[in-house]
Design an enzyme around this catalytic site. Structure first.
Site, PDB file in Angstrom:
ATOM      1  N   LYS A  65       0.860  -1.187   0.000  1.00  0.00           N
ATOM      2  CA  LYS A  65       0.000   0.000   0.000  1.00  0.00           C
ATOM      3  C   LYS A  65       0.893   1.232   0.000  1.00  0.00           C
ATOM      4  O   LYS A  65       1.684   1.427   0.913  1.00  0.00           O
ATOM      5  CB  LYS A  65      -0.909   0.047   1.230  1.00  0.00           C
ATOM      6  CG  LYS A  65      -1.899   1.213   1.115  1.00  0.00           C
ATOM      7  CD  LYS A  65      -2.598   1.544   2.410  1.00  0.00           C
ATOM      8  CE  LYS A  65      -1.900   2.599   3.225  1.00  0.00           C
ATOM      9  NZ  LYS A  65      -1.780   3.919   2.594  1.00  0.00           N
ATOM     10  N   GLU A 125       9.983   0.573  10.570  1.00  0.00           N
ATOM     11  CA  GLU A 125      10.958   1.655  10.352  1.00  0.00           C
ATOM     12  C   GLU A 125      10.230   2.955  10.648  1.00  0.00           C
ATOM     13  O   GLU A 125       9.418   3.403   9.847  1.00  0.00           O
ATOM     14  CB  GLU A 125      11.449   1.637   8.893  1.00  0.00           C
ATOM     15  CG  GLU A 125      12.064   0.334   8.443  1.00  0.00           C
ATOM     16  CD  GLU A 125      13.378   0.007   9.123  1.00  0.00           C
ATOM     17  OE1 GLU A 125      13.985   0.909   9.727  1.00  0.00           O
ATOM     18  OE2 GLU A 125      13.787  -1.159   9.057  1.00  0.00           O
ATOM     19  N   CYS A 150      13.368  10.517   7.836  1.00  0.00           N
ATOM     20  CA  CYS A 150      13.262   9.911   9.169  1.00  0.00           C
ATOM     21  C   CYS A 150      14.552  10.128   9.958  1.00  0.00           C
ATOM     22  O   CYS A 150      14.533  10.326  11.160  1.00  0.00           O
ATOM     23  CB  CYS A 150      12.978   8.432   9.019  1.00  0.00           C
ATOM     24  SG  CYS A 150      14.056   7.645   7.812  1.00  0.00           S
ATOM     25  N   GLU A 196       9.521  15.033  16.548  1.00  0.00           N
ATOM     26  CA  GLU A 196       9.880  14.983  15.129  1.00  0.00           C
ATOM     27  C   GLU A 196       9.049  16.022  14.373  1.00  0.00           C
ATOM     28  O   GLU A 196       7.827  15.903  14.294  1.00  0.00           O
ATOM     29  CB  GLU A 196       9.599  13.580  14.585  1.00  0.00           C
ATOM     30  CG  GLU A 196      10.123  13.388  13.181  1.00  0.00           C
ATOM     31  CD  GLU A 196       9.796  12.004  12.624  1.00  0.00           C
ATOM     32  OE1 GLU A 196       8.678  11.535  12.823  1.00  0.00           O
ATOM     33  OE2 GLU A 196      10.685  11.420  11.966  1.00  0.00           O
TER      34      GLU A 196
HETATM   35  P1  NAD Z   1       2.250   7.862   8.654  1.00  0.00           P
HETATM   36  O1  NAD Z   1       2.537   6.965   9.790  1.00  0.00           O
HETATM   37  O2  NAD Z   1       1.184   8.872   8.797  1.00  0.00           O
HETATM   38  O3  NAD Z   1       1.825   7.003   7.380  1.00  0.00           O
HETATM   39  C1  NAD Z   1       2.675   6.014   6.843  1.00  0.00           C
HETATM   40  C2  NAD Z   1       1.826   5.026   6.083  1.00  0.00           C
HETATM   41  O4  NAD Z   1       1.012   4.322   7.017  1.00  0.00           O
HETATM   42  C3  NAD Z   1       0.882   5.645   5.058  1.00  0.00           C
HETATM   43  O5  NAD Z   1       0.854   4.830   3.907  1.00  0.00           O
HETATM   44  C4  NAD Z   1      -0.464   5.596   5.778  1.00  0.00           C
HETATM   45  O6  NAD Z   1      -1.579   5.535   4.908  1.00  0.00           O
HETATM   46  C5  NAD Z   1      -0.322   4.298   6.559  1.00  0.00           C
HETATM   47  N1  NAD Z   1      -1.201   4.161   7.715  1.00  0.00           N
HETATM   48  C6  NAD Z   1      -1.759   5.131   8.485  1.00  0.00           C
HETATM   49  N2  NAD Z   1      -2.528   4.572   9.455  1.00  0.00           N
HETATM   50  C7  NAD Z   1      -2.430   3.222   9.309  1.00  0.00           C
HETATM   51  C8  NAD Z   1      -2.981   2.107  10.014  1.00  0.00           C
HETATM   52  N3  NAD Z   1      -3.797   2.282  11.048  1.00  0.00           N
HETATM   53  N4  NAD Z   1      -2.651   0.864   9.602  1.00  0.00           N
HETATM   54  C9  NAD Z   1      -1.811   0.671   8.558  1.00  0.00           C
HETATM   55  N5  NAD Z   1      -1.283   1.695   7.833  1.00  0.00           N
HETATM   56  C10 NAD Z   1      -1.589   2.954   8.214  1.00  0.00           C
HETATM   57  O7  NAD Z   1       3.632   8.527   8.228  1.00  0.00           O
HETATM   58  P2  NAD Z   1       3.899   9.560   7.049  1.00  0.00           P
HETATM   59  O8  NAD Z   1       3.428  10.897   7.499  1.00  0.00           O
HETATM   60  O9  NAD Z   1       3.402   9.039   5.749  1.00  0.00           O
HETATM   61  O10 NAD Z   1       5.510   9.516   6.977  1.00  0.00           O
HETATM   62  C11 NAD Z   1       6.290  10.206   7.850  1.00  0.00           C
HETATM   63  C12 NAD Z   1       6.816   9.306   8.950  1.00  0.00           C
HETATM   64  O11 NAD Z   1       7.515   8.207   8.391  1.00  0.00           O
HETATM   65  C13 NAD Z   1       7.809  10.015   9.828  1.00  0.00           C
HETATM   66  O12 NAD Z   1       7.573   9.724  11.183  1.00  0.00           O
HETATM   67  C14 NAD Z   1       9.147   9.426   9.389  1.00  0.00           C
HETATM   68  O13 NAD Z   1      10.151   9.496  10.358  1.00  0.00           O
HETATM   69  C15 NAD Z   1       8.768   8.037   9.045  1.00  0.00           C
HETATM   70  N6  NAD Z   1       9.770   7.412   8.155  1.00  0.00           N
HETATM   71  C16 NAD Z   1      10.637   6.475   8.675  1.00  0.00           C
HETATM   72  C17 NAD Z   1      11.623   5.904   7.861  1.00  0.00           C
HETATM   73  C18 NAD Z   1      12.605   4.884   8.418  1.00  0.00           C
HETATM   74  O14 NAD Z   1      13.254   4.207   7.631  1.00  0.00           O
HETATM   75  N7  NAD Z   1      12.721   4.744   9.737  1.00  0.00           N
HETATM   76  C19 NAD Z   1      11.712   6.268   6.521  1.00  0.00           C
HETATM   77  C20 NAD Z   1      10.827   7.204   6.023  1.00  0.00           C
HETATM   78  C21 NAD Z   1       9.847   7.772   6.853  1.00  0.00           C
END
Ligand code: NAD
Length: 498
Positions: free
Chosen positions: A190, A266, A300, A398
């Site tokens: 997804k 992650e 991240c 963050e």
């Molecule tokens: P987010 O957690 O809002 O969303 C990430 C994904 O999760 C999206 O596809 C979203 O639709 C999905 N999602 C949301 N609720 C869900 C649920 N209940 N069940 C399953 N999936 C669900 O994050 P974002 O705003 O898209 O991205 C930013 C975040 O990602 C930041 O915190 C960043 O640090 C993190 N990030 C981490 C890494 C790493 O490698 N550690 C890399 C990139 C981004």
């Protein structure tokens, strides 16, 4: 009437591009049954187009396609053939590198040249690296007693579910697809509902490369619906999740209340960059600047806290602002020399500006930037806060934008304590010319990655992943293959009496 799959959209430079807007299941673009989702161009705040989203029946269809393909087809395909297909996919990505970069830039707002030369280039390298592993994944034979033999098999998991964020649409997909495929799994991914377009171009290349139907399935939709169905699905053996720590907890709950699927999380970060008194300050300032401002601060691992020895603080700050001015050209993502485009969305834009206000109220000083840039698009100036301490929210939370908080330290022990005083543990750096200091700091900091005299240096062969609430499991490198395989032990009693 169902919205047709192919839509023609216009870029800010006047050129047009055709995009897929349907779900990709079983090697076909099919309409979804969830609501249409508008995807916004963050540089113009205008709707690019609407995409179909997956409801529960679409998630089921995608997972069943993957499960059937795994059982009947993919697990029987020779590892060398899997490697050939992954390499073929990398060839096609190379051929269409510009188009992939255009879609990343259009949907995410990152500079086209950065998308092309970093995101897409590194993604291609990632597929090639893991193609090399596909036929080198094997177990061991273990001698136990004279009359028995024992061997291990590193078996694929079956159906892997993946959920990715919007900050590196093509690269975050590559970090999961490439090892998962090399290890012999089928996948349902997804994408973020905010950046759905690049993955569908990738899907078309998967089909063209000749992957059997069902190996790769790509859907989009909201997290609380589509993402939740996927992470709670009983036929999904593992969830590879990248996103915020808050959402990571929900994915963990879904695993716990469904089939206890294996997890790899992650999550977020608040990386500290430690600048020692003996550092090459100009070099440190340049790396530290990229460390926070790359990808508009939406990484991240962004080095969003800088801890500087008090004796060199003012000199470092001057150099840091010099490099910020030189490095960061804000502008339209499709202008050749743009380094920083808009933030991803109105919600992120508002959140970042709110954090800037919080920082000011907490007593931090804006030494550079601090405002919206321009009056159209979600642009924010690179912002440098000084006079910070580690109890401030801008030092602990963050922000995920181009905002850095700089604090002073007196001793290296104090710097280590401040850096470790965080819920997160993703990455960090130390700038010093003393080898002993470098080793001490890198050993003592509780993060999954430490850089010395540099930042944001990635390679397909080196693992990446968090400590503490930044998650668990490793992406990239040989280590990541463990995340996509399970080990079976076979013990055989011999009948020979020799
Ligand atoms: P987010 O957690 O809002 O969303 C990430 C994904 O999760 C999206 O596809 C979203 O639709 C999905 N999602 C949301 N609720 C869900 C649920 N209940 N069940 C399953 N999936 C669900 O994050 P974002 O705003 O898209 O991205 C930013 C975040 O990602 C930041 O915190 C960043 O640090 C993190 N990030 C981490 C890494 C790493 O490698 N550690 C890399 C990139 C981004």
């Amino acid at each position: 009437m169902v919205q047709p799959d192919l839509q023609t959209v216009r870029l800010s430079n006047g050129k047009e591009i055709t995009v897929h807007t349907h779900l990709f299941i079983n090697n076909e673009f099919v309409p979804g049954h969830g609501p249409l989702i508008e995807t916004i161009n963050p540089a113009t705040e205008e709707v690019i187009c609407s995409v179909h989203s997956a409801d529960e029946q679409d998630v089921n269809a995608a997972v069943n396609a993957a499960a059937t393909c795994f059982k009947d087809t993919w697990r029987k395909v020779a590892p060398a053939e899997k490697a050939r297909l992954i390499n073929k996919l990398a060839d096609l990505m190379e051929r269409d590198r510009d188009e992939l970069a255009i879609l990343d830039a259009l949907d995410n707002g990152k500079a086209f040249t950065v998308a092309r030369d970093v995101d897409i280039t590194d993604s291609i390298a990632c597929y090639r690296y893991f193609a090399g592993w596909a036929d080198k994944i094997h177990g061991k034979t273990i001698d136990t007693t004279f009359d028995k033999m024992c061997y291990t098999r590193h078996e694929a998991l079956g159906v892997v579910g993946a959920v990715i964020p919007w900050n590196y649409p093509t690269m975050m997909a590559a970090w999961k697809f490439a090892p998962a495929l090399a290890a012999g799994n089928c996948i349902v991914m997804k994408t973020s509902e905010i950046t759905p377009l690049p993955a569908y171009k990738f899907a078309a290349l998967v089909k063209e490369a000749g992957f059997p139907a069902g190996v790769v399935n790509i859907i989009t939709g909201y997290g609380h619906t589509t993402g939740n169905y996927l992470s709670g699905h009983p036929l999904v053996s593992k969830m590879a999740f990248t996103g915020s720590t808050a959402t990571g907890r929900k994915v963990m709950e879904s695993s716990s209340t469904s089939n206890l699927k294996k997890l790899q999380l992650e999550l977020g970060g608040k990386s500290a960059q430690i600048v020692c008194a003996d550092a090459d300050l100009d070099q440190a300032a340049e790396w530290a600047c990229g460390g926070i401002f790359n990808n508009h601060g939406q990484s991240c691992n962004a080095g969003s806290r800088i801890l500087v020895h008090e004796s060199v603080h003012d000199q470092f700050l001057e150099l840091f602002i010099k490099h910020t001015k030189a490095m960061i050209k804000i502008g339209d993502p499709f202008e050749e020399d743009t380094f920083q485009g808009p933030q991803i969305s109105k919600a992120q834009f508002d959140k970042i500006l709110n954090y800037i206000e919080i920082g000011k109220k907490e007593g931090a000083v804006v030494s550079y930037g601090g405002k919206r840039w321009g009056n159209k698009g979600y642009y924010i100036e690179p912002t440098v806060f000084t006079n910070c301490h580690n109890q401030m929210r801008i030092m602990r939370e963050e922000i995920f934008g181009p905002v850095v908080a700089i604090a002073k330290f007196k001793t290296i022990e104090e710097a280590i304590d401040i850096a470790n005083d965080s819920d997160y543990g993703l990455a960090g750096s130390v700038y010093t010319t003393n080898l002993d200091t470098a080793i001490t700091v890198t050993n003592e900091i509780k993060t999954g990655t430490m850089w010395v005299n540099c930042f944001d240096v990635f390679d397909q062969s080196t693992p990446f992943g968090g400590y503490k609430q930044s998650g668990f499991g490793k992406e990239l490198g040989k280590y990541s293959l463990q995340e996509y395989t399970q080990v079976k032990v076979v013990k055989i009693l011999r009948s020979s009496k020799i």
